[in-house]
Design a protein around this motif. Sequence first.
Motif, PDB file in Angstrom:
ATOM      1  N   ASN A  45       0.854  -1.179   0.000  1.00 26.98           N
ATOM      2  CA  ASN A  45       0.000   0.000   0.000  1.00 26.98           C
ATOM      3  C   ASN A  45       0.895   1.236   0.000  1.00 26.98           C
ATOM      4  OD1 ASN A  45      -2.703  -1.249   0.295  1.00 26.98           O
ATOM      5  ND2 ASN A  45      -1.864  -1.989   2.221  1.00 26.98           N
ATOM      6  N   LYS A  46       0.968   1.893  -1.135  1.00 21.98           N
ATOM      7  CA  LYS A  46       1.832   3.068  -1.259  1.00 21.98           C
ATOM      8  C   LYS A  46       1.375   4.146  -0.279  1.00 21.98           C
ATOM      9  CE  LYS A  46       3.487   6.423  -4.659  1.00 21.98           C
ATOM     10  NZ  LYS A  46       2.808   7.616  -4.135  1.00 21.98           N
ATOM     11  N   PRO A  47       2.285   4.606   0.588  1.00 25.01           N
ATOM     12  CA  PRO A  47       1.897   5.607   1.587  1.00 25.01           C
ATOM     13  C   PRO A  47       1.567   6.959   0.962  1.00 25.01           C
ATOM     14  CG  PRO A  47       4.265   5.220   1.653  1.00 25.01           C
ATOM     15  CD  PRO A  47       3.695   4.207   0.715  1.00 25.01           C
ATOM     16  N   TYR A 187      10.083  14.364  12.752  1.00 21.45           N
ATOM     17  CA  TYR A 187       8.944  13.720  12.095  1.00 21.45           C
ATOM     18  C   TYR A 187       9.148  12.230  11.832  1.00 21.45           C
ATOM     19  CZ  TYR A 187       8.576  18.703  11.049  1.00 21.45           C
ATOM     20  OH  TYR A 187       8.554  20.073  11.158  1.00 21.45           O
ATOM     21  N   ILE A 188      10.345  11.728  12.099  1.00 17.01           N
ATOM     22  CA  ILE A 188      10.660  10.357  11.688  1.00 17.01           C
ATOM     23  C   ILE A 188       9.841   9.309  12.446  1.00 17.01           C
ATOM     24  CG2 ILE A 188      12.640  10.087  13.262  1.00 17.01           C
ATOM     25  CD1 ILE A 188      12.309   8.747   9.641  1.00 17.01           C
ATOM     26  N   LYS A 189       9.631   9.521  13.727  1.00 15.95           N
ATOM     27  CA  LYS A 189       8.874   8.549  14.529  1.00 15.95           C
ATOM     28  C   LYS A 189       7.445   8.415  14.013  1.00 15.95           C
ATOM     29  CE  LYS A 189       7.853   7.311  19.321  1.00 15.95           C
ATOM     30  NZ  LYS A 189       8.001   7.711  20.755  1.00 15.95           N
ATOM     31  N   GLN A 190       6.810   9.549  13.741  1.00 15.00           N
ATOM     32  CA  GLN A 190       5.444   9.542  13.236  1.00 15.00           C
ATOM     33  C   GLN A 190       5.375   8.952  11.835  1.00 15.00           C
ATOM     34  OE1 GLN A 190       2.848  10.147  14.998  1.00 15.00           O
ATOM     35  NE2 GLN A 190       1.288  10.041  13.402  1.00 15.00           N
ATOM     36  N   CYS A 191       6.402   9.237  11.033  1.00 15.28           N
ATOM     37  CA  CYS A 191       6.458   8.712   9.667  1.00 15.28           C
ATOM     38  C   CYS A 191       6.503   7.186   9.673  1.00 15.28           C
ATOM     39  CB  CYS A 191       7.680   9.271   8.942  1.00 15.28           C
ATOM     40  SG  CYS A 191       7.915   8.596   7.281  1.00 15.28           S
ATOM     41  N   ILE A 192       7.339   6.627  10.527  1.00 13.56           N
ATOM     42  CA  ILE A 192       7.454   5.165  10.624  1.00 13.56           C
ATOM     43  C   ILE A 192       6.132   4.559  11.095  1.00 13.56           C
ATOM     44  CG2 ILE A 192       8.602   3.260  11.827  1.00 13.56           C
ATOM     45  CD1 ILE A 192      11.130   4.994  11.886  1.00 13.56           C
ATOM     46  N   LYS A 193       5.531   5.197  12.079  1.00  9.52           N
ATOM     47  CA  LYS A 193       4.261   4.700  12.617  1.00  9.52           C
ATOM     48  C   LYS A 193       3.177   4.664  11.539  1.00  9.52           C
ATOM     49  CE  LYS A 193       1.001   5.421  16.420  1.00  9.52           C
ATOM     50  NZ  LYS A 193       0.648   6.281  17.592  1.00  9.52           N
ATOM     51  N   GLN A 194       3.165   5.684  10.686  1.00  7.85           N
ATOM     52  CA  GLN A 194       2.131   5.788   9.653  1.00  7.85           C
ATOM     53  C   GLN A 194       2.380   4.864   8.459  1.00  7.85           C
ATOM     54  OE1 GLN A 194       2.136   9.991   8.777  1.00  7.85           O
ATOM     55  NE2 GLN A 194       0.684  10.468  10.413  1.00  7.85           N
ATOM     56  N   THR A 195       3.634   4.470   8.251  1.00  8.57           N
ATOM     57  CA  THR A 195       3.967   3.708   7.036  1.00  8.57           C
ATOM     58  C   THR A 195       4.463   2.287   7.295  1.00  8.57           C
ATOM     59  OG1 THR A 195       6.241   4.565   7.030  1.00  8.57           O
ATOM     60  CG2 THR A 195       4.588   5.835   5.822  1.00  8.57           C
ATOM     61  N   GLN A 196       4.598   1.886   8.540  1.00  7.68           N
ATOM     62  CA  GLN A 196       5.235   0.600   8.836  1.00  7.68           C
ATOM     63  C   GLN A 196       4.449  -0.609   8.315  1.00  7.68           C
ATOM     64  OE1 GLN A 196       5.580   0.871  13.103  1.00  7.68           O
ATOM     65  NE2 GLN A 196       3.640  -0.165  13.475  1.00  7.68           N
ATOM     66  N   GLU A 197       3.180  -0.406   7.994  1.00  3.94           N
ATOM     67  CA  GLU A 197       2.385  -1.519   7.474  1.00  3.94           C
ATOM     68  C   GLU A 197       2.181  -1.428   5.962  1.00  3.94           C
ATOM     69  OE1 GLU A 197      -1.256  -1.944   9.681  1.00  3.94           O
ATOM     70  OE2 GLU A 197      -0.241  -1.689  11.615  1.00  3.94           O
ATOM     71  N   MET A 198       3.016  -0.626   5.291  1.00  7.63           N
ATOM     72  CA  MET A 198       2.812  -0.448   3.850  1.00  7.63           C
ATOM     73  C   MET A 198       3.212  -1.687   3.046  1.00  7.63           C
ATOM     74  SD  MET A 198       5.869   2.119   2.704  1.00  7.63           S
ATOM     75  CE  MET A 198       7.585   1.778   3.054  1.00  7.63           C
ATOM     76  N   LEU A 199       4.077  -2.529   3.618  1.00  9.18           N
ATOM     77  CA  LEU A 199       4.514  -3.732   2.913  1.00  9.18           C
ATOM     78  C   LEU A 199       4.430  -4.924   3.867  1.00  9.18           C
ATOM     79  CD1 LEU A 199       5.591  -4.482   0.095  1.00  9.18           C
ATOM     80  CD2 LEU A 199       7.895  -4.297   1.014  1.00  9.18           C
ATOM     81  N   THR A 200       3.517  -5.827   3.577  1.00 10.17           N
ATOM     82  CA  THR A 200       3.314  -6.997   4.433  1.00 10.17           C
ATOM     83  C   THR A 200       3.201  -8.250   3.572  1.00 10.17           C
ATOM     84  OG1 THR A 200       0.900  -6.750   4.388  1.00 10.17           O
ATOM     85  CG2 THR A 200       2.085  -5.615   6.162  1.00 10.17           C
TER      86      THR A 200
END
Length: 203
Positions: A45-47, A187-200
């Motif tokens: 899922n492309k962020p 912003y890196i912590k929030q970025c990871i949180k928002q995108t960590q499920e983009m590839l499963t």
Amino acid sequence: MQTNNVLTRKVLVITSTLLLLHSIVYSQVDKYMNNCIKAYDLVYNKPAGFVEVYPELPYFAGNRIVPNAYIYELQSEKSDITICISVMDLASINDSAIIKFDPMADRNANFIRKIRLYADTLHDQNFFFPEKYVKHTFHASDAAIYKLNNTTSYRNKYPFCKVLSIHKKDKTDIEISYFYNESSKPYIKQCIKQTQEMLTFKE
């Protein structure tokens, strides 16, 4: 008048060529990513807020060049953050062959060994996702986030990197590397949180 027409045609040809090259580059990205998704049974899922970039060089966490690593790159439209995605095919690794060179070698143990080798534990703590979350969300065996102890800046612009490493036993290792700098550090912590499920992985 004739000279102007010739110049106009040349400009149109150059513009068309540039647009074609741009289209080819981005179609390559889509093609490679789609092939990777099919080959390893992934869901992508492309962020939102990121654009695709065709990578210039193969990259794998730890500043290593890995021949069978798949590369895909995204850049944030708002903050100075670049995401590199690497996928390593574990099924193609011959354990008996590598054991000759390293008796302790194990394609599944490589997930932990890389974190121990490349994690910057002096400035950050490694985070291992709970087993239940890993199986339910990533459909994988293990997953962790660590700060990469990188010695060079990626693209001479990003001196910092956090890596989301996802391991599926006997099949695949995924590394999603988040490159950032001083301006994007907040912003890196929030970025990871928002995108960590983009590839499963698929179930």
